[in-house]
Design a protein around this motif. Sequence first.
Motif, PDB file in Angstrom:
ATOM      1  N   UNK A  99       8.995 -15.850  35.278  1.00 45.81           N
ATOM      2  CA  UNK A  99       9.205 -17.180  34.702  1.00 45.81           C
ATOM      3  C   UNK A  99       9.214 -17.153  33.176  1.00 45.81           C
ATOM      4  N   UNK A 100       8.404 -16.259  32.596  1.00 48.36           N
ATOM      5  CA  UNK A 100       8.274 -16.296  31.133  1.00 48.36           C
ATOM      6  C   UNK A 100       8.987 -15.118  30.448  1.00 48.36           C
ATOM      7  N   UNK A 107      10.117 -15.618  26.892  1.00 47.88           N
ATOM      8  CA  UNK A 107       9.047 -15.602  25.895  1.00 47.88           C
ATOM      9  C   UNK A 107       8.641 -14.169  25.575  1.00 47.88           C
ATOM     10  N   UNK A 142      11.197 -12.804  23.278  1.00 49.94           N
ATOM     11  CA  UNK A 142      11.068 -13.314  21.908  1.00 49.94           C
ATOM     12  C   UNK A 142      10.033 -12.516  21.114  1.00 49.94           C
ATOM     13  N   UNK A 167      44.151 -32.706  37.958  1.00 48.65           N
ATOM     14  CA  UNK A 167      42.711 -32.499  37.827  1.00 48.65           C
ATOM     15  C   UNK A 167      42.390 -31.017  37.596  1.00 48.65           C
ATOM     16  N   UNK A 182      43.120 -29.965  34.088  1.00 50.53           N
ATOM     17  CA  UNK A 182      42.086 -30.446  33.155  1.00 50.53           C
ATOM     18  C   UNK A 182      40.825 -29.583  33.243  1.00 50.53           C
ATOM     19  N   UNK A 183      40.444 -29.238  34.466  1.00 50.44           N
ATOM     20  CA  UNK A 183      39.243 -28.411  34.655  1.00 50.44           C
ATOM     21  C   UNK A 183      39.457 -27.024  34.042  1.00 50.44           C
ATOM     22  N   UNK A 243      39.299 -26.987  30.407  1.00 55.78           N
ATOM     23  CA  UNK A 243      37.928 -27.206  29.924  1.00 55.78           C
ATOM     24  C   UNK A 243      37.254 -25.859  29.655  1.00 55.78           C
ATOM     25  N   UNK A 244      37.634 -24.852  30.448  1.00 57.36           N
ATOM     26  CA  UNK A 244      36.983 -23.543  30.355  1.00 57.36           C
ATOM     27  C   UNK A 244      37.734 -22.546  29.483  1.00 57.36           C
ATOM     28  N   UNK A 253      30.086 -18.647  43.786  1.00 56.14           N
ATOM     29  CA  UNK A 253      28.938 -18.651  44.681  1.00 56.14           C
ATOM     30  C   UNK A 253      29.128 -17.692  45.847  1.00 56.14           C
TER      31      UNK A 253
END
Lengths: 248, 387
Positions: B64-65, B68, B71, B207, B210-211, B214-215, B259
């Motif tokens: 999780x850290x 940190x 860093x 659509x 446009x998508x 966007x990328x 995915x």
Amino acid sequence: MKSIVAGLATEHAENGIGPVVLMLHGWGDSLHSFDALVQKLPGFRIVRLDMPGFGNTELPKDTWTVEQYAKFVAEFCKKTGVQPEYVIGHSFGGRVIIKAVSQRFLEPKKIVFIASAGVADRQNVHNMAFTAGAKIGKALLKPFPKSLYLRLRKELYRVTGGDYISAGALQETFLAVIKEDLSSDAAHIDRPALLVWGEDDIVTPVEEGKKIHRLIKGSELKVLSGAGHFVHQQKADEVAKLIQEFFI
Amino acid sequence: MKTVAVMFGGRSAEHDVSIITAHIPIIDTLLASAQYDVWPVYITKDGAWYCDKQMNDLSFFQEADWQQKLARMQKVRLNFDKGLTIEWPGFFDRHIKVDVAFPAMHGTYGEDGSLMGVLRMAGVPFVGCDIFASAVAMDKVLTKQLLEAEKIPTPPYVWFTRGMWKADPETLRREIKKLEYPLFVKPVHLGSSIGISKAKDEKELENAIEVALHYDDKILVEQGITEMIEVTLPIMGNDDPRTAHVERPLNKTEFFDFNDKYLSGGGKKGQDGANSGYSQIPADIGEKMTEHVKEIGVKVYQTLGCTGISRVDFIIDTKHDKAYVIEVNTLPGSLYHHNWKKAGVSNMDLVSGLVRLAEERHAALKDTTYAFKSDILTKVGGAKDQK
């Protein structure tokens, strides 16, 4: 599928044919929150989206308030050509609906609030204590070296609020969202509303459902036993049945 | 013991996938061989470089850290004096000389040739394709243009930039009308199927455009084939490439998206990086088509000038029994080691083979003359002559 709404790549899904039902999920959740419910609501065109910052929708570019989320949902409907006759919101999604309907960004015929957030009495106590605590804590921790600061800050927030920590890049937005009491907005809602709560909900306790029930004239409150905050998943059959009866 | 620097992460939408590729199978295998001193070089999403052996363990990035922890680490510098040296600046000067660099970066600033440019400048042997093949393969349109020039079949398409679409959408719409639905709309430079949509009618097309825009600044509208199957072929080598099995992804959704590729697989994710739970290896397409796909695959590999490893993606029109090349991937996710394994190449053979190919290519480069004696400088008479 994706569409670009207000400059954000927005994930959304559609199921079924019939009157349009828009579903808005809770904080930290995604459109899949309603997977079980969607299966049990035939005869409707159900539109769901991942709210900005959640699921597969991009993060808002700055700090957002509930009103910005509400405007975003309206913009989504406009962009995708959807005019929802019914809206269903869970938790934070309920917050967004309160704002969107009271400001007339959305004009549904009927609304379903599932364990909605936004009117908690503890809003003023717990949330204010949390935001004040966060600010004071930050100031107190400032003099420590960065590594220690980060660790202590994490510990501070762990005891004061889990959603804040898990909010990640949305931390400031989370603070902006929980700061706002939507009681007066709820009182402006002038259309039929069904309130569904889990008896054992500890995130938005039944007391909050009762408060919304008092604020929205003519609303119905149904409390299901043996369910918590995710009542729509735990009791999908019962919740779907209540919704269908309410929509007829 | 050879020092190998495995480089991963980076300023790319596929940053996280790269972390998986670097560890499974590259770092894990290099360490298991006990023949290499392995240094993980991690590049953050905003371009900072770190190198610490703690990062040899994938679990570092699952804590999780971890950010940190990162860093608290010291950023590294690169020195190009007689090869590549990684330096930790400070009072106690620490540095390591790299014998071979192993890029494991997907997408922008890594797989697109940028990192290869840096490594060429450093004059260090590096695994995988060189700058030119990488840059061409990163642009799906450039790849298709090259394939067309070599008469290698690729589906009909229209391409344009954001500026072209803004300036004259009508002309482009007319061009697109010449294609048959369904259409696939793709950002030209992104991998892992990010931003790709399938359009079945004009509304979905608008659509999808446009998508995709966007990328990416440049996009591709490609004709789909109604009765088709997708297959992919990993290839490895320099002058004498060898193929793995033709593989058929059996994805759950309409086409292979991010995915499916990396996250699904019914619990089989993780171990193989790229999801192997939904693949048929070898693809059941018959001996003749298999040979045909392999033959085209090798031709594509050589046309683009691929070295080390690559993967060529195809669609097969099952109605007309015809194979089309869709794109080339110069750093297949997790090297497609699951496929190589079935083709008789163990992780150890794969990874150490790639290190050897890198050294061979580097040695061959030394035989190419890049320096010429010239007296041009002595003939130029200074500022006055330039008037």
